[in-house]
Design a protein around this motif. Structure first.
Motif, PDB file in Angstrom:
ATOM      1  N   LYS A 131       0.845  -1.192   0.000  1.00 46.57           N
ATOM      2  CA  LYS A 131       0.000   0.000   0.000  1.00 46.57           C
ATOM      3  C   LYS A 131       0.878   1.238   0.000  1.00 46.57           C
ATOM      4  O   LYS A 131       1.852   1.312   0.742  1.00 46.57           O
ATOM      5  CB  LYS A 131      -0.851   0.045   1.273  1.00 46.57           C
TER       6      LYS A 131
ATOM      7  N   ARG B  96       1.616   4.821   1.104  1.00 47.56           N
ATOM      8  CA  ARG B  96       1.215   5.661   2.230  1.00 47.56           C
ATOM      9  C   ARG B  96       1.829   7.037   2.079  1.00 47.56           C
ATOM     10  O   ARG B  96       2.937   7.183   1.589  1.00 47.56           O
ATOM     11  CB  ARG B  96       1.674   5.067   3.555  1.00 47.56           C
TER      12      ARG B  96
ATOM     13  N   ARG C 275      -2.912   7.036  13.651  1.00 50.03           N
ATOM     14  CA  ARG C 275      -3.842   6.600  12.599  1.00 50.03           C
ATOM     15  C   ARG C 275      -5.197   6.226  13.187  1.00 50.03           C
ATOM     16  O   ARG C 275      -6.252   6.564  12.621  1.00 50.03           O
ATOM     17  CB  ARG C 275      -3.244   5.438  11.807  1.00 50.03           C
TER      18      ARG C 275
END
Length: 73
Positions: free
Chosen positions: A4, A6, A42
């Motif tokens: 992924k 980021r 997060r």
């Protein structure tokens, strides 16, 4: 499967805020899994966004943002 992508965000926080992050990460950690301060951030972002989307705590967050402890100065 690609990782992924980021985005990185750098923020300046006070020693008190860093201590809060450290303590929160420690409290959320277990012997099986250590939680990082980044994970706490997060999680907080997701929680705040969810609550705002549901119309909850808007005034509380605005009040917190008006205090010196959370300001961006």
């Amino acid at each position: 499967m690609p990782k992924k992508e980021r985005k990185r965000l750098q923020v300046v926080i006070s020693e008190e805020q860093d201590a809060l992050l450290t303590r929160t990460a420690y409290e959320l950690s277990s012997p099986e899994r250590l939680i990082s301060k980044s994970e706490v951030v997060r999680l907080a972002i997701e929680k705040i966004a969810r609550e705002l989307g549901e119309g909850e705590h808007i005034d509380e967050y605005r009040t917190l943002l008006d205090t010196e402890n959370v300001s961006d100065e």
